[in-house]
Design a protein around this motif. Structure first.
Motif, PDB file in Angstrom:
ATOM      1  N   SER A   1     -56.403 -35.051  27.544  1.00 50.06           N
ATOM      2  CA  SER A   1     -56.283 -33.191  27.001  1.00 50.06           C
ATOM      3  C   SER A   1     -58.438 -33.713  27.598  1.00 50.06           C
ATOM      4  CB  SER A   1     -56.784 -33.024  25.310  1.00 50.06           C
ATOM      5  OG  SER A   1     -56.979 -34.385  24.863  1.00 50.06           O
ATOM      6  N   HIS A   2     -58.509 -34.608  26.873  1.00 46.63           N
ATOM      7  CA  HIS A   2     -60.216 -34.141  27.839  1.00 46.63           C
ATOM      8  C   HIS A   2     -60.331 -33.646  28.836  1.00 46.63           C
ATOM      9  CE1 HIS A   2     -60.777 -36.506  23.271  1.00 46.63           C
ATOM     10  NE2 HIS A   2     -61.121 -35.761  23.075  1.00 46.63           N
TER      11      HIS A   2
ATOM     12  N   ALA B   1     -62.031 -30.557  30.414  1.00 52.03           N
ATOM     13  CA  ALA B   1     -63.478 -31.248  31.509  1.00 52.03           C
ATOM     14  C   ALA B   1     -62.724 -30.286  32.653  1.00 52.03           C
ATOM     15  CB  ALA B   1     -64.075 -32.328  31.775  1.00 52.03           C
ATOM     16  N   VAL B   2     -62.297 -30.681  33.561  1.00 52.80           N
ATOM     17  CA  VAL B   2     -61.720 -30.128  34.570  1.00 52.80           C
ATOM     18  C   VAL B   2     -61.770 -29.009  34.446  1.00 52.80           C
ATOM     19  CG1 VAL B   2     -59.977 -30.348  36.205  1.00 52.80           C
ATOM     20  CG2 VAL B   2     -60.702 -32.532  35.575  1.00 52.80           C
ATOM     21  N   PHE B   3     -61.203 -28.405  33.478  1.00 50.08           N
ATOM     22  CA  PHE B   3     -61.241 -26.889  33.640  1.00 50.08           C
ATOM     23  C   PHE B   3     -62.542 -25.687  32.837  1.00 50.08           C
ATOM     24  CE2 PHE B   3     -60.470 -23.132  30.242  1.00 50.08           C
ATOM     25  CZ  PHE B   3     -59.467 -21.904  31.168  1.00 50.08           C
ATOM     26  N   GLY B   4     -63.212 -26.241  32.497  1.00 50.52           N
ATOM     27  CA  GLY B   4     -64.757 -26.399  32.502  1.00 50.52           C
ATOM     28  C   GLY B   4     -65.504 -26.692  33.725  1.00 50.52           C
TER      29      GLY B   4
ATOM     30  N   ILE C   1     -66.749 -26.371  46.975  1.00 46.44           N
ATOM     31  CA  ILE C   1     -64.899 -26.917  47.531  1.00 46.44           C
ATOM     32  C   ILE C   1     -65.079 -28.437  47.510  1.00 46.44           C
ATOM     33  CG2 ILE C   1     -63.222 -26.411  48.904  1.00 46.44           C
ATOM     34  CD1 ILE C   1     -64.772 -24.231  50.414  1.00 46.44           C
ATOM     35  N   VAL C   2     -66.350 -28.943  48.295  1.00 44.47           N
ATOM     36  CA  VAL C   2     -65.827 -30.828  47.763  1.00 44.47           C
ATOM     37  C   VAL C   2     -65.506 -30.868  46.302  1.00 44.47           C
ATOM     38  CG1 VAL C   2     -66.818 -32.796  48.464  1.00 44.47           C
ATOM     39  CG2 VAL C   2     -67.065 -30.605  50.293  1.00 44.47           C
ATOM     40  N   LEU C   3     -67.210 -30.393  45.636  1.00 37.73           N
ATOM     41  CA  LEU C   3     -67.230 -31.514  44.482  1.00 37.73           C
ATOM     42  C   LEU C   3     -65.246 -30.207  43.580  1.00 37.73           C
ATOM     43  CD1 LEU C   3     -69.612 -30.377  42.740  1.00 37.73           C
ATOM     44  CD2 LEU C   3     -69.463 -31.956  43.434  1.00 37.73           C
ATOM     45  N   GLY C   4     -64.914 -29.909  43.850  1.00 39.93           N
ATOM     46  CA  GLY C   4     -63.577 -29.184  43.252  1.00 39.93           C
ATOM     47  C   GLY C   4     -62.303 -30.272  44.174  1.00 39.93           C
TER      48      GLY C   4
ATOM     49  N   ILE D   1     -59.884 -36.697  39.887  1.00 39.65           N
ATOM     50  CA  ILE D   1     -59.846 -37.487  39.123  1.00 39.65           C
ATOM     51  C   ILE D   1     -58.684 -36.450  38.084  1.00 39.65           C
ATOM     52  CG2 ILE D   1     -61.365 -37.399  36.905  1.00 39.65           C
ATOM     53  CD1 ILE D   1     -64.070 -37.933  39.148  1.00 39.65           C
ATOM     54  N   LEU D   2     -58.721 -35.484  38.212  1.00 40.92           N
ATOM     55  CA  LEU D   2     -57.910 -34.791  37.362  1.00 40.92           C
ATOM     56  C   LEU D   2     -56.156 -35.996  37.630  1.00 40.92           C
ATOM     57  CD1 LEU D   2     -56.912 -33.277  34.879  1.00 40.92           C
ATOM     58  CD2 LEU D   2     -56.058 -31.556  36.890  1.00 40.92           C
TER      59      LEU D   2
END
Length: 127
Positions: free
Chosen positions: A4-5, A9-12, A50-53, A59-60
């Protein structure tokens, strides 16, 4: 880290991503110089996000796979292999008169199943 964390974090991160590449957030970076790898700075800024996304989604996916009770795709394969070794079959058995997907008639006959042959006729195409 709890799943959930990671999701929060990915949503943020993607909220920050949206602000960084749209009008109000991208204004400080809206310039042509300096060139980064031959790209104008504004385009390099967008490519960076884009690369960071992609990294954030990887990671997700990695954390979601590790959080599965069966351990992810490899764990599901182990469960199927264990069921097959015990004489069972992880796929549901076919009802009388039905074929199981992914099985041919020879393997069905070898397993003792008696299924009628499939015929493709104009009358059965509309079913």
């Amino acid at each position: 880290m709890k799943i959930s964390h990671v999701r929060i974090a990915v949503f943020g991160f993607f909220i920050l991503y949206a602000l960084a590449v749209t009008w109000p957030g991208a204004v400080p970076f809206n310039r042509a110089r300096p060139f980064i790898l031959g790209l104008p700075f504004t385009m390099a800024w967008a490519v960076l996000w884009i690369v960071l996304g992609c990294v954030a989604l990887w990671i997700l996916d990695w954390s979601e796979t590790r959080a599965r009770p069966d351990g992810g795709p490899e764990g599901a394969a182990r469960v199927a292999h264990r069921a097959a070794a015990e004489g069972g079959h992880p796929v549901r058995e076919a009802a009388p008169g039905q074929r199981r997907r992914g099985h041919d008639a020879d393997s069905d006959r070898a397993a003792g199943a008696t299924l009628p042959p499939r015929r493709c006729t104009p009358s059965t195409l509309g079913e």
